[in-house]
Design a protein around this motif. Structure first.
Motif, PDB file in Angstrom:
ATOM      1  N   ALA A  95       0.824  -1.205   0.000  1.00 47.24           N
ATOM      2  CA  ALA A  95       0.000   0.000   0.000  1.00 47.24           C
ATOM      3  C   ALA A  95       0.864   1.264   0.000  1.00 47.24           C
ATOM      4  O   ALA A  95       0.542   2.241  -0.692  1.00 47.24           O
ATOM      5  CB  ALA A  95      -0.943  -0.001   1.195  1.00 47.24           C
ATOM      6  N   LEU A  96       1.958   1.254   0.754  1.00 47.35           N
ATOM      7  CA  LEU A  96       2.845   2.428   0.782  1.00 47.35           C
ATOM      8  C   LEU A  96       3.509   2.669  -0.568  1.00 47.35           C
ATOM      9  O   LEU A  96       3.642   3.812  -1.008  1.00 47.35           O
ATOM     10  CB  LEU A  96       3.909   2.255   1.872  1.00 47.35           C
ATOM     11  CG  LEU A  96       3.401   2.330   3.308  1.00 47.35           C
ATOM     12  CD1 LEU A  96       4.516   1.949   4.280  1.00 47.35           C
ATOM     13  CD2 LEU A  96       2.853   3.702   3.620  1.00 47.35           C
ATOM     14  N   VAL A  97       3.926   1.601  -1.233  1.00 48.34           N
ATOM     15  CA  VAL A  97       4.558   1.731  -2.548  1.00 48.34           C
ATOM     16  C   VAL A  97       3.547   2.266  -3.567  1.00 48.34           C
ATOM     17  O   VAL A  97       3.853   3.175  -4.354  1.00 48.34           O
ATOM     18  CB  VAL A  97       5.160   0.389  -3.008  1.00 48.34           C
ATOM     19  CG1 VAL A  97       5.568   0.431  -4.471  1.00 48.34           C
ATOM     20  CG2 VAL A  97       6.364   0.038  -2.134  1.00 48.34           C
ATOM     21  N   THR A  98       2.333   1.720  -3.548  1.00 47.13           N
ATOM     22  CA  THR A  98       1.295   2.200  -4.472  1.00 47.13           C
ATOM     23  C   THR A  98       0.983   3.668  -4.219  1.00 47.13           C
ATOM     24  O   THR A  98       0.827   4.452  -5.162  1.00 47.13           O
ATOM     25  CB  THR A  98       0.019   1.354  -4.334  1.00 47.13           C
ATOM     26  OG1 THR A  98       0.335   0.003  -4.666  1.00 47.13           O
ATOM     27  CG2 THR A  98      -1.081   1.853  -5.243  1.00 47.13           C
ATOM     28  N   ASP A  99       0.896   4.056  -2.965  1.00 43.77           N
ATOM     29  CA  ASP A  99       0.650   5.454  -2.608  1.00 43.77           C
ATOM     30  C   ASP A  99       1.754   6.349  -3.170  1.00 43.77           C
ATOM     31  O   ASP A  99       1.475   7.404  -3.756  1.00 43.77           O
ATOM     32  CB  ASP A  99       0.565   5.575  -1.088  1.00 43.77           C
ATOM     33  CG  ASP A  99       0.246   6.977  -0.620  1.00 43.77           C
ATOM     34  OD1 ASP A  99      -0.704   7.589  -1.143  1.00 43.77           O
ATOM     35  OD2 ASP A  99       0.945   7.458   0.282  1.00 43.77           O
ATOM     36  N   ALA A 100       2.999   5.919  -3.044  1.00 42.61           N
ATOM     37  CA  ALA A 100       4.123   6.706  -3.570  1.00 42.61           C
ATOM     38  C   ALA A 100       4.065   6.794  -5.093  1.00 42.61           C
ATOM     39  O   ALA A 100       4.255   7.875  -5.664  1.00 42.61           O
ATOM     40  CB  ALA A 100       5.450   6.088  -3.124  1.00 42.61           C
ATOM     41  N   PHE A 101       3.784   5.681  -5.768  1.00 48.81           N
ATOM     42  CA  PHE A 101       3.677   5.687  -7.233  1.00 48.81           C
ATOM     43  C   PHE A 101       2.567   6.614  -7.698  1.00 48.81           C
ATOM     44  O   PHE A 101       2.751   7.431  -8.607  1.00 48.81           O
ATOM     45  CB  PHE A 101       3.401   4.280  -7.777  1.00 48.81           C
ATOM     46  CG  PHE A 101       4.575   3.356  -7.784  1.00 48.81           C
ATOM     47  CD1 PHE A 101       5.869   3.799  -7.596  1.00 48.81           C
ATOM     48  CD2 PHE A 101       4.379   2.004  -7.996  1.00 48.81           C
ATOM     49  CE1 PHE A 101       6.943   2.931  -7.604  1.00 48.81           C
ATOM     50  CE2 PHE A 101       5.443   1.120  -8.006  1.00 48.81           C
ATOM     51  CZ  PHE A 101       6.735   1.586  -7.812  1.00 48.81           C
ATOM     52  N   ALA A 102       1.394   6.491  -7.098  1.00 51.71           N
ATOM     53  CA  ALA A 102       0.255   7.317  -7.499  1.00 51.71           C
ATOM     54  C   ALA A 102       0.558   8.797  -7.275  1.00 51.71           C
ATOM     55  O   ALA A 102       0.221   9.644  -8.109  1.00 51.71           O
ATOM     56  CB  ALA A 102      -1.005   6.903  -6.751  1.00 51.71           C
ATOM     57  N   GLY A 103       1.193   9.110  -6.162  1.00 50.05           N
ATOM     58  CA  GLY A 103       1.563  10.498  -5.885  1.00 50.05           C
ATOM     59  C   GLY A 103       2.527  11.049  -6.914  1.00 50.05           C
ATOM     60  O   GLY A 103       2.415  12.199  -7.341  1.00 50.05           O
ATOM     61  N   LYS A 104       3.498  10.235  -7.328  1.00 48.96           N
ATOM     62  CA  LYS A 104       4.467  10.672  -8.352  1.00 48.96           C
ATOM     63  C   LYS A 104       3.794  10.832  -9.708  1.00 48.96           C
ATOM     64  O   LYS A 104       4.074  11.776 -10.444  1.00 48.96           O
ATOM     65  CB  LYS A 104       5.624   9.675  -8.476  1.00 48.96           C
ATOM     66  CG  LYS A 104       6.503   9.596  -7.268  1.00 48.96           C
ATOM     67  CD  LYS A 104       7.358  10.818  -7.119  1.00 48.96           C
ATOM     68  CE  LYS A 104       8.302  10.649  -5.943  1.00 48.96           C
ATOM     69  NZ  LYS A 104       8.943  11.872  -5.559  1.00 48.96           N
ATOM     70  N   LEU A 105       2.896   9.913 -10.059  1.00 49.67           N
ATOM     71  CA  LEU A 105       2.225   9.964 -11.358  1.00 49.67           C
ATOM     72  C   LEU A 105       1.258  11.144 -11.473  1.00 49.67           C
ATOM     73  O   LEU A 105       1.196  11.800 -12.504  1.00 49.67           O
ATOM     74  CB  LEU A 105       1.435   8.676 -11.601  1.00 49.67           C
ATOM     75  CG  LEU A 105       2.207   7.440 -11.986  1.00 49.67           C
ATOM     76  CD1 LEU A 105       1.280   6.227 -11.997  1.00 49.67           C
ATOM     77  CD2 LEU A 105       2.858   7.611 -13.348  1.00 49.67           C
ATOM     78  N   LEU A 106       0.497  11.392 -10.407  1.00 53.28           N
ATOM     79  CA  LEU A 106      -0.607  12.351 -10.495  1.00 53.28           C
ATOM     80  C   LEU A 106      -0.360  13.666  -9.768  1.00 53.28           C
ATOM     81  O   LEU A 106      -1.111  14.624  -9.967  1.00 53.28           O
ATOM     82  CB  LEU A 106      -1.883  11.701  -9.946  1.00 53.28           C
ATOM     83  CG  LEU A 106      -2.365  10.464 -10.710  1.00 53.28           C
ATOM     84  CD1 LEU A 106      -3.479   9.766  -9.951  1.00 53.28           C
ATOM     85  CD2 LEU A 106      -2.817  10.841 -12.108  1.00 53.28           C
ATOM     86  N   GLY A 107       0.655  13.731  -8.931  1.00 50.42           N
ATOM     87  CA  GLY A 107       0.938  14.969  -8.203  1.00 50.42           C
ATOM     88  C   GLY A 107      -0.238  15.408  -7.353  1.00 50.42           C
ATOM     89  O   GLY A 107      -0.811  14.614  -6.610  1.00 50.42           O
ATOM     90  N   ASP A 108      -0.630  16.672  -7.488  1.00 53.48           N
ATOM     91  CA  ASP A 108      -1.718  17.195  -6.651  1.00 53.48           C
ATOM     92  C   ASP A 108      -3.107  16.734  -7.108  1.00 53.48           C
ATOM     93  O   ASP A 108      -4.109  17.117  -6.538  1.00 53.48           O
ATOM     94  CB  ASP A 108      -1.654  18.717  -6.553  1.00 53.48           C
ATOM     95  CG  ASP A 108      -1.897  19.417  -7.883  1.00 53.48           C
ATOM     96  OD1 ASP A 108      -2.013  18.739  -8.926  1.00 53.48           O
ATOM     97  OD2 ASP A 108      -1.969  20.654  -7.871  1.00 53.48           O
ATOM     98  N   ARG A 109      -3.158  15.885  -8.134  1.00 53.20           N
ATOM     99  CA  ARG A 109      -4.429  15.285  -8.560  1.00 53.20           C
ATOM    100  C   ARG A 109      -4.645  13.934  -7.884  1.00 53.20           C
ATOM    101  O   ARG A 109      -5.499  13.158  -8.284  1.00 53.20           O
ATOM    102  CB  ARG A 109      -4.476  15.136 -10.084  1.00 53.20           C
ATOM    103  CG  ARG A 109      -4.448  16.479 -10.810  1.00 53.20           C
ATOM    104  CD  ARG A 109      -4.601  16.342 -12.314  1.00 53.20           C
ATOM    105  NE  ARG A 109      -3.970  15.176 -12.911  1.00 53.20           N
ATOM    106  CZ  ARG A 109      -2.672  15.063 -13.211  1.00 53.20           C
ATOM    107  NH1 ARG A 109      -1.842  16.056 -12.961  1.00 53.20           N
ATOM    108  NH2 ARG A 109      -2.201  13.964 -13.773  1.00 53.20           N
TER     109      ARG A 109
END
Length: 153
Positions: A95-109
């Protein structure tokens, strides 16, 4: 899968190994994909013509988690002693890795709402009120700002 019965889908997705038996050959999807945020983004891009990453905003809502610490220096426990903590490590780490990936991909979205909850075993139903108290204490202001910024008409 409109032909599927909701009861069958619910029983399949709640068939968490070690807690509940497999149902119709299925087990809980969290075993493989504990946080499906990035998978959802790739599926949307794959199935919606013309959709790009810039068009996507995601609010990821978790089911709560615990902060776990494994005490020890050597930790040469052998397989049986590692069995319990390794499941927590895999599920929480995924879950932490997915959260980091999603944050990098989408930024403030992208925003994730997943609060720390008390460590309660599935058969400790008398402690369910503690989960309600934890839920009622969550500060939703950042989530509401995210929704207003990304989904307001």
């Amino acid at each position: 899968d409109a032909q599927e019965k909701i009861v069958d889908l619910a029983l399949r997705t709640s068939a968490a190994p070690t807690y509940f038996p497999a149902y119709q050959g299925y087990v809980d999807g969290g075993v493989v994909c504990n946080d499906p945020s990035v998978l959802a983004v790739t599926e949307a891009i794959d199935h919606v013509p013309g959709l790009t990453l810039a068009d996507i905003s995601v609010l990821s809502i978790g089911t709560g988690g615990q902060i776990k610490f494994i005490d020890g220096q050597e930790m040469s426990w052998g397989g049986l002693k590692w069995l319990s903590p390794i499941v927590d490590i895999f599920m929480g780490g995924q879950a932490l890795v997915t959260d980091a990936f999603a944050g990098k991909l989408l930024g403030d979205r992208y925003s994730r709402l997943c609060t720390v909850i008390p460590s309660i075993q599935m058969d400790e139903y008398k402690r369910a009120g503690e989960l309600g108290a934890a839920a009622n204490s969550v500060d939703l202001s950042a989530t509401l700002r995210f929704l207003d910024r990304n989904f307001s008409a």
